[in-house]
Design a protein around this motif. Sequence first.
Motif, mmCIF file in Angstrom:
data_model
loop_
_atom_site.group_PDB
_atom_site.id
_atom_site.type_symbol
_atom_site.label_atom_id
_atom_site.label_comp_id
_atom_site.label_asym_id
_atom_site.label_seq_id
_atom_site.Cartn_x
_atom_site.Cartn_y
_atom_site.Cartn_z
ATOM 1 N N GLY A 1 0.805 -1.204 0.000
ATOM 2 C CA GLY A 1 0.000 0.000 0.000
ATOM 3 C C GLY A 1 0.840 1.257 0.000
ATOM 4 O O GLY A 1 0.495 2.253 -0.633
ATOM 5 N N GLN A 2 1.974 1.206 0.680
ATOM 6 C CA GLN A 2 2.848 2.371 0.739
ATOM 7 C C GLN A 2 3.462 2.686 -0.617
ATOM 8 O O GLN A 2 3.637 3.849 -0.978
ATOM 9 C CB GLN A 2 3.951 2.144 1.770
ATOM 10 C CG GLN A 2 4.908 3.324 1.907
ATOM 11 C CD GLN A 2 5.940 3.125 3.007
ATOM 12 O OE1 GLN A 2 5.867 2.181 3.792
ATOM 13 N NE2 GLN A 2 6.917 4.014 3.067
ATOM 14 N N ALA B 1 -10.843 -6.231 -3.264
ATOM 15 C CA ALA B 1 -12.091 -5.826 -2.616
ATOM 16 C C ALA B 1 -12.072 -4.397 -2.094
ATOM 17 O O ALA B 1 -13.134 -3.829 -1.800
ATOM 18 C CB ALA B 1 -12.402 -6.779 -1.464
ATOM 19 N N ASP B 2 -10.896 -3.796 -1.986
ATOM 20 C CA ASP B 2 -10.758 -2.494 -1.345
ATOM 21 C C ASP B 2 -10.682 -1.384 -2.395
ATOM 22 O O ASP B 2 -9.739 -1.320 -3.181
ATOM 23 C CB ASP B 2 -9.492 -2.486 -0.482
ATOM 24 C CG ASP B 2 -9.395 -1.259 0.405
ATOM 25 O OD1 ASP B 2 -10.150 -0.296 0.185
ATOM 26 O OD2 ASP B 2 -8.548 -1.260 1.324
ATOM 27 N N ASP B 3 -11.665 -0.499 -2.395
ATOM 28 C CA ASP B 3 -11.689 0.598 -3.374
ATOM 29 C C ASP B 3 -10.513 1.550 -3.219
ATOM 30 O O ASP B 3 -10.201 2.304 -4.153
ATOM 31 C CB ASP B 3 -12.997 1.388 -3.254
ATOM 32 C CG ASP B 3 -14.163 0.676 -3.915
ATOM 33 O OD1 ASP B 3 -13.921 -0.259 -4.707
ATOM 34 O OD2 ASP B 3 -15.323 1.039 -3.636
ATOM 35 N N GLU B 4 -9.873 1.524 -2.068
ATOM 36 C CA GLU B 4 -8.690 2.360 -1.884
ATOM 37 C C GLU B 4 -7.607 2.006 -2.897
ATOM 38 O O GLU B 4 -6.773 2.835 -3.260
ATOM 39 C CB GLU B 4 -8.150 2.192 -0.461
ATOM 40 C CG GLU B 4 -6.932 3.050 -0.155
ATOM 41 C CD GLU B 4 -6.413 2.837 1.253
ATOM 42 O OE1 GLU B 4 -5.270 3.267 1.530
ATOM 43 O OE2 GLU B 4 -7.130 2.248 2.077
ATOM 44 N N HIS B 5 -7.630 0.754 -3.360
ATOM 45 C CA HIS B 5 -6.608 0.271 -4.292
ATOM 46 C C HIS B 5 -7.171 0.065 -5.700
ATOM 47 O O HIS B 5 -6.590 -0.680 -6.492
ATOM 48 C CB HIS B 5 -6.024 -1.048 -3.781
ATOM 49 C CG HIS B 5 -5.423 -0.954 -2.416
ATOM 50 N ND1 HIS B 5 -4.279 -0.239 -2.155
ATOM 51 C CD2 HIS B 5 -5.825 -1.479 -1.234
ATOM 52 C CE1 HIS B 5 -3.982 -0.333 -0.870
ATOM 53 N NE2 HIS B 5 -4.899 -1.076 -0.286
ATOM 54 N N LEU C 1 -5.019 0.126 -8.803
ATOM 55 C CA LEU C 1 -4.067 -0.956 -9.017
ATOM 56 C C LEU C 1 -4.703 -2.194 -9.639
ATOM 57 O O LEU C 1 -3.994 -3.137 -9.986
ATOM 58 C CB LEU C 1 -3.415 -1.359 -7.678
ATOM 59 C CG LEU C 1 -2.449 -0.339 -7.063
ATOM 60 C CD1 LEU C 1 -2.049 -0.785 -5.665
ATOM 61 C CD2 LEU C 1 -1.213 -0.178 -7.939
ATOM 62 N N ARG C 2 -6.011 -2.183 -9.786
ATOM 63 C CA ARG C 2 -6.679 -3.400 -10.249
ATOM 64 C C ARG C 2 -6.235 -3.815 -11.648
ATOM 65 O O ARG C 2 -6.091 -5.001 -11.939
ATOM 66 C CB ARG C 2 -8.195 -3.211 -10.191
ATOM 67 C CG ARG C 2 -8.728 -3.229 -8.766
ATOM 68 C CD ARG C 2 -10.192 -2.859 -8.686
ATOM 69 N NE ARG C 2 -10.631 -2.798 -7.299
ATOM 70 C CZ ARG C 2 -11.736 -2.186 -6.895
ATOM 71 N NH1 ARG C 2 -12.534 -1.590 -7.796
ATOM 72 N NH2 ARG C 2 -12.070 -2.153 -5.624
ATOM 73 N N LYS C 3 -6.012 -2.833 -12.530
ATOM 74 C CA LYS C 3 -5.583 -3.192 -13.886
ATOM 75 C C LYS C 3 -4.207 -3.842 -13.869
ATOM 76 O O LYS C 3 -3.911 -4.722 -14.673
ATOM 77 C CB LYS C 3 -5.567 -1.956 -14.790
ATOM 78 C CG LYS C 3 -4.578 -0.887 -14.424
ATOM 79 C CD LYS C 3 -4.554 0.243 -15.459
ATOM 80 C CE LYS C 3 -5.860 0.990 -15.465
ATOM 81 N NZ LYS C 3 -5.811 2.155 -16.387
ATOM 82 N N PHE C 4 -3.347 -3.411 -12.936
ATOM 83 C CA PHE C 4 -2.040 -4.056 -12.793
ATOM 84 C C PHE C 4 -2.195 -5.468 -12.226
ATOM 85 O O PHE C 4 -1.551 -6.410 -12.679
ATOM 86 C CB PHE C 4 -1.144 -3.239 -11.857
ATOM 87 C CG PHE C 4 -0.760 -1.887 -12.372
ATOM 88 C CD1 PHE C 4 0.347 -1.721 -13.197
ATOM 89 C CD2 PHE C 4 -1.490 -0.761 -12.027
ATOM 90 C CE1 PHE C 4 0.716 -0.480 -13.668
ATOM 91 C CE2 PHE C 4 -1.133 0.492 -12.494
ATOM 92 C CZ PHE C 4 -0.026 0.634 -13.319
#
Length: 421
Positions: A338-339, A355-359, A362-365
């Motif tokens: 995350g950092q 599951a976390d919208d904060e990330h 990064l989903r495409k990666f």
Amino acid sequence: MQRFLRASAAIAALGMTMALSGCGSSSGSGDVTLKVVAADYGSSPANSSEKYWNSLAKEFESKNPGIKVDVDVRSWKTVDADVAKMVREGKAPDIAQIGAYADYVKQEELYSADELLSIPTQANFLSRFADAGKVEQTQYGLPFVASTRLLFYNKGLFAQAGLSAPQNWNDIKSDAEALKEKGVPTPFALPLGAEEAQAETMMWMLSGGGGYTDTVDDAYAVDSDVNISTFEWLQTELVGKGLTGPVAPGELDRADAFKAFTSGKVGMLNGHPTMMQEAEKAGVEVGMVPLPGVNGKSKATMGVADWIMAFKQAGHREESGKFLDFTFEDKNVMDFVGQYDLLPVTYSASETMVADDEHKDLRKFLEALPTAELYPFGKTSWAGVSEDIKKNIGKAVQPGAVPSEILARIGRDATTAENAE
């Protein structure tokens, strides 16, 4: 997502079956100090990885009286060579988090995953990366973090020049030329310096239809015809036309290229997820697309895994295993990735990230990760070949150089090293 859920259920079942896989004697009673050498993922002292490791070590020590952890965080430019020197001198760290592991397997320096980790921890690695950590079917390299790479472009600079995202190599060249006309100091940053030239090289090889190895027999193919054509194009169409900025590619490190990008001086470069965060902080709006191939979509995306491993020299097998189990707990994995906007290499942490919208950025990666092409990690010669590439590949794009000669020399040495194993 379902794949992650099924794997998590299996891991939980394993956890109820057996706590530890590593049997046998420990390194003895009494206080033990684990020496840990790790690479620095930060771009400045403010976000150095040293802060993460020191916090992790402190928490681990509080839960494991009698085990101290001494962490030494070093630059990516030197950490692999530094650890190799320590091992040669008989001063190997207990644990090293670096770029390659297989040459130490050849030297019989490493504990296997079976000797170190609990079964739930070992079963939690994404299978593609667990397999990449194996030599002759035994896992020695523990994947630490991963990333995939995309072509980043400065949306503001592109808008000023009336450009859209490049779809092929001709677009890359013409976009770079337009950016140069608008006064952009570095239209396309090409970091082939010592820090991470092996990654930039592989991205362009894949983009050109090649790669480090032959897909038929997995032999080194550094100087294949397609790879030579790729570097001839880079030399003549980007470097030769003054589109790669004031610093020669062979002298340009990734960290410096990234800093120039976030300061608005670079139009395009190949980047990893960490760059999103740094660009956002700097107010640079970023566009991201896969690095295109010669005439369109590239044959493959590059994936990168960094490794963590435990050395036998000091004999601290049990203590090292405890620390590694702790390191791979979901909270600690997510704190690190995350950092730096990196990708986890465990099923459970991957499920958390999805599951976390904060990330969500990064989903495409993450979606590209299971099929991304990796370095030839399992070759015990790879660490040496990688160092050779870091030191010398930049010469292939210098004005007046003959790319085929540079690639042929690297290729010959790679094949010789592999055949000597």
